[in-house]
Design a protein around this motif. Structure first.
Motif, mmCIF file in Angstrom:
data_model
loop_
_atom_site.group_PDB
_atom_site.id
_atom_site.type_symbol
_atom_site.label_atom_id
_atom_site.label_comp_id
_atom_site.label_asym_id
_atom_site.label_seq_id
_atom_site.Cartn_x
_atom_site.Cartn_y
_atom_site.Cartn_z
ATOM 1 N N GLY A 279 0.759 -1.174 0.037
ATOM 2 C CA GLY A 279 -0.046 0.066 -0.111
ATOM 3 C C GLY A 279 0.957 1.278 -0.272
ATOM 4 N N TYR A 358 -4.535 -2.363 -11.415
ATOM 5 C CA TYR A 358 -5.878 -2.331 -10.778
ATOM 6 C C TYR A 358 -5.950 -2.199 -9.397
ATOM 7 C CZ TYR A 358 -6.421 -5.215 -15.042
ATOM 8 O OH TYR A 358 -6.338 -5.257 -16.581
ATOM 9 N N VAL A 359 -4.910 -2.420 -8.333
ATOM 10 C CA VAL A 359 -5.111 -2.030 -7.116
ATOM 11 C C VAL A 359 -4.032 -1.052 -6.806
ATOM 12 C CG1 VAL A 359 -5.275 -3.070 -5.205
ATOM 13 C CG2 VAL A 359 -5.339 -4.517 -6.932
ATOM 14 N N ASN A 361 -3.809 1.479 -4.923
ATOM 15 C CA ASN A 361 -3.451 1.587 -3.393
ATOM 16 C C ASN A 361 -2.875 0.465 -2.579
ATOM 17 O OD1 ASN A 361 -4.597 4.159 -3.672
ATOM 18 N ND2 ASN A 361 -6.686 3.395 -3.718
ATOM 19 N N GLY A 365 -4.089 -0.116 1.653
ATOM 20 C CA GLY A 365 -4.871 1.117 1.246
ATOM 21 C C GLY A 365 -6.063 1.008 0.739
ATOM 22 N N THR A 366 -6.325 -0.383 -0.123
ATOM 23 C CA THR A 366 -7.633 -0.613 -0.491
ATOM 24 C C THR A 366 -8.487 -0.955 0.552
ATOM 25 O OG1 THR A 366 -6.496 -1.583 -2.604
ATOM 26 C CG2 THR A 366 -8.844 -2.098 -2.284
ATOM 27 N N MET A 369 -9.625 1.924 2.368
ATOM 28 C CA MET A 369 -10.772 2.615 1.546
ATOM 29 C C MET A 369 -12.032 1.816 1.732
ATOM 30 S SD MET A 369 -9.743 4.848 -1.509
ATOM 31 C CE MET A 369 -9.582 3.594 -2.647
ATOM 32 N N ARG A 370 -12.096 0.609 1.820
ATOM 33 C CA ARG A 370 -13.261 -0.174 1.730
ATOM 34 C C ARG A 370 -14.166 -0.051 3.206
ATOM 35 N NH1 ARG A 370 -15.241 -4.638 -1.317
ATOM 36 N NH2 ARG A 370 -16.529 -5.805 -0.059
#
Lengths: 389, 328
Positions: A279, A358-359, A361, A365-366, A369-370
């Motif tokens: 991330g 595609y990812v 972050n 990080g993803t 965010m989620r």
């Protein structure tokens, strides 16, 4: 934990899957380096491709001091002091490089830091003051004692690190017994934790907010009245300090350093890899990224003494399967050797490309965010909501 | 002592020697770097996989050479070389087109950081794939593939005397290819319709597409051209004992290519040619000093990187660069 898992009924699977403790030590100090890289590159958006310069400075400083090559720093200098000095030395290098580099931005910044680190790399590689064969690196020859991590001045509250030179602990509090490498793991882990907390403090301070502002829109940050040059440069110097500490830990544990694993630009490339996977712009992310990278490397290498995929497949696939021909007389066993043995970089590289596409972050990080925030806070909140409903 | 060395350095035979070596180095550098600069000039993508493409070109060309010209007579050697150049250019241009359409195209609208990251990842994958294939055929990836060096025809091994300096045939060959590359790319840029698109696109690609040109296809063509030239450069390097076909060649060519491209000014072809000459002469001069008077092995390499650093400090946009390019 490791011992418990390895002795369980699924021991073959666990030895294949879990990284060994040696690997975890490597993960720790390299993760600190990757965090320091992320601190400057992920938070300010300035890609410091020559970050290896600071790691190498820290590592060489420890080895050279232990070999008695440096003035004022004899072989008997305490390691805790060396850690700080290595950090300061790297910070000074960072100040010198950064003060000219931050006149540039974008691609040019990446290139000038790369240029500086390569100049240092070539210089160290061929400078015979460093050792008799500087190209092959230097090992600690001045002292046979392990470097000690602990509270300075209190002998009983410090332990030596290193695979061969480290202390092992028998029967602490009556039931804790640790091998030399495990002791190194906890000792290095403690230093890394302290550094992580310091970095964390910096990131969440007003200072860290300014760094993010610079990443998002530097012109606006300047227009509000921040002297962005000073902010970027001080962030770079701090980042250099922690990279130096990471390098010093690396040299303290391995007791040797080569130009290739200290100063070469691909060392910074590895940090980049860890940051992207874990991330970019999350401080803890690089740790997970590096854990994954190193874990995959070990999982796919034949030498993984504790385990790995290859010995597992060899032991558990039948002789018939192994000698089956796939095409042109290439057997399964040969194919495994060719594509899996030591070629984790291929799979990690593919994953890296997919992540960039595609990812962007990274994992952490993803997830953040989620779940809308730091995981340690977001997950309990989720659980509470689920519990109440 | 330094004066004596300087007098020795400036003797006519030696000056010619250093100049020719410098030109030969410049020929190599211009081949390595021109693809990089074309791609950056048009699309603003700094291709970190460029060195890996060169490395694959060296192995592909080496494969052709070993198959066709293993005997080592001059005619078969040169013919084999011609075939190798064509094969390497074709295959790697196709690979480049593939990389552009499948990967790089997706991230043109992101900050330049991500393009560096993406191509860096591609470089990792290509290097590791090359290592796997090479190991599979029983070759050592980290040392130079010797069989290819053996196919070099005798003409290129001999040297001729000019003004008391002995000039190797290989150096003249490299100068020839450098000149051919410069002339070829220059003619392509100035005389063809696509060249016109490329020059226009470097100025303003939005305007170009507004005028009805399929910019995406122009991007693909330029990327393919860039990787193709890199592949051809690799074939030339496979015959040079100082470089040779090996997996670390990827990083060894990528870094000098960056130096040349940045010193010349990102995206300007003229700047790249001048910078290649500059870096080539710095390299050959420093090699002479290291061989004769200064006992420091890394001197030429270090000086090349110092050229980069000094240029970025003194004139960040490079010799001929425009200051808006590359996010200043």
């Amino acid at each position: 934990m490791y011992t418990l898992a390895v002795n369980s009924p699924l021991s073959a699977e666990f030895t294949a899957l879990l990284p060994r403790i040696e690997t975890l030590v490597v993960v720790l100090f390299f993760a600190l380096f990757a965090m320091s890289f992320d601190f400057i590159s992920g938070y300010t958006g300035y890609l410091s491709f020559g970050h290896a310069a600071f790691y190498g400075t820290g590592a060489y400083l420890v080895v050279l001091a232990a070999n008695g090559k440096l003035p004022l720093l004899g072989p008997e200098t305490p390691f805790m002091l060396l850690l700080v000095i290595a950090g300061v030395a790297a910070a000074v290098v960072a100040l010198l490089i950064g003060s000219v580099s931050f006149r540039l931005s974008g691609v040019y910044f990446a290139m000038i830091t790369l240029g500086f680190s390569q100049v240092l790399y070539v210089f160290i590689r061929d400078w015979d003051f460093v050792g008799s064969a500087p190209r092959n690196g230097v090992a600690v020859t001045g002292t046979t004692e392990g470097f000690r991590i602990g509270i300075p001045g209190v002998e009983s509250l410090s332990v030596a690190i290193g695979q061969l030179t480290g202390d092992s602990i028998e029967g602490l509090f009556g039931f804790i017994s640790l091998s030399a490498t495990e002791v190194s793991f906890y000792a290095i882990g403690a230093v890394v934790l302290v550094c992580y907390l310091l970095l964390q403090r910096l990131v969440h301070s007003p200072f860290g907010r300014v760094l993010i502002a610079i990443r998002e829109n530097e012109e606006r940050a300047r227009a509000i009245g921040y002297n962005t040059y000073v902010y970027k440069l001080s962030a770079f110097v701090m980042s250099g300090f922690f990279a130096g500490v990471a390098g010093a830990l690396f040299a303290g544990f391995r007791r040797s350093v080569t130009p290739e694993n200290g100063f070469y630009f691909l060392v910074a490339g590895d940090a980049l890899l860890a940051s992207i996977l874990g991330g970019f712009g999350t401080l803890a992310g690089p740790l997970y990224g590096r854990l994954f990278d190193q874990g995959a490397r070990e999982f796919l290498s034949k030498e993984g003494g504790g385990g790995g995929l290859l010995p597992y497949l060899r032991a558990n696939l039948g002789e018939g399967t192994l000698s089956t021909e796939l095409f042109n007389g290439v057997t399964v066993s040969e194919a495994i050797d060719t594509f899996l043995n030591g070629h984790a970089a291929l799979f990690v590289g593919v994953l890296f490309v997919l992540f960039v596409l595609y990812v962007p972050n990274g994992v952490l990080g993803t997830l953040r965010m989620r779940y809308g925030g730091v995981l340690a806070k977001a997950i309990p909140r989720r659980v509470q909501q689920w519990w109440r409903s | 002592m330094f004066i004596d060395a300087l007098v020795e350095f400036l003797s006519p035979g030696n000056v010619v020697d250093v100049l020719v070596r410098g030109l030969a180095e410049a020929g190599l550098y211009v081949m390595i770097a021109s693809g990089l600069t074309l791609v950056f000039g048009l699309m603003g993508v700094l291709n970190f996989a460029h060195g890996s493409i060169t490395m694959i070109g060296a192995y592909l060309g080496g494969l052709v050479l070993v198959t066709l010209a293993a005997g080592g007579t001059t005619v078969t050697g040169l013919l084999g070389f011609a075939v190798a150049i064509v094969v390497a250019f074709g295959v790697l241009a196709a690979l480049g087109a593939g990389i552009e359409t499948q990967l790089v195209r997706r991230i043109y609208d992101r900050p330049p950081l991500y393009q560096i990251l993406l191509t860096f990842g591609v470089a990792l994958v290509l290097d590791e794939l090359a290592r796997i294939v090479i190991l599979f055929y029983g070759l050592q990836p980290s040392t130079v593939w010797q069989a290819v060096l053996g196919t070099k025809p005798t003409v290129l091994r001999e040297s001729v005397d000019i003004f008391g300096a002995s000039i190797g045939g290989l150096e003249l060959f490299q100068i020839l290819f450098g000149v051919l590359t410069v002339a070829g790319v220059h003619l392509f840029l100035t005389q063809t319709r696509y060249g016109l698109f490329i020059r226009a696109g470097s100025e303003d690609s939005e305007m170009l597409s507004a005028l009805g040109v399929d910019v995406r296809r122009v991007f693909t063509v330029v990327f393919a051209l860039g990787t193709g030239i890199a592949g051809a450069a690799g074939v030339l390097l496979a015959w040079d004992p100082a470089w040779g076909a090996s997996v670390p060649l990827a990083a060894e060519t990528l870094l000098p290519a960056f130096v040349v491209v940045i010193v010349g000014g990102l995206g300007t072809f003229r700047g790249t040619v001048v910078a290649a000459l500059l870096v080539g002469f710095v390299d050959s001069t420093m090699t002479w000093w290291f061989q004769n008077h200064i006992n420091f092995t890394g001197l030429p390499e270090m000086m090349v990187f110092l050229v980069l650093v000094v240029m970025l400090i003194v004139k960040p946009q490079g010799l001929y660069g425009v200051s808006e390019v590359g996010g200043h």
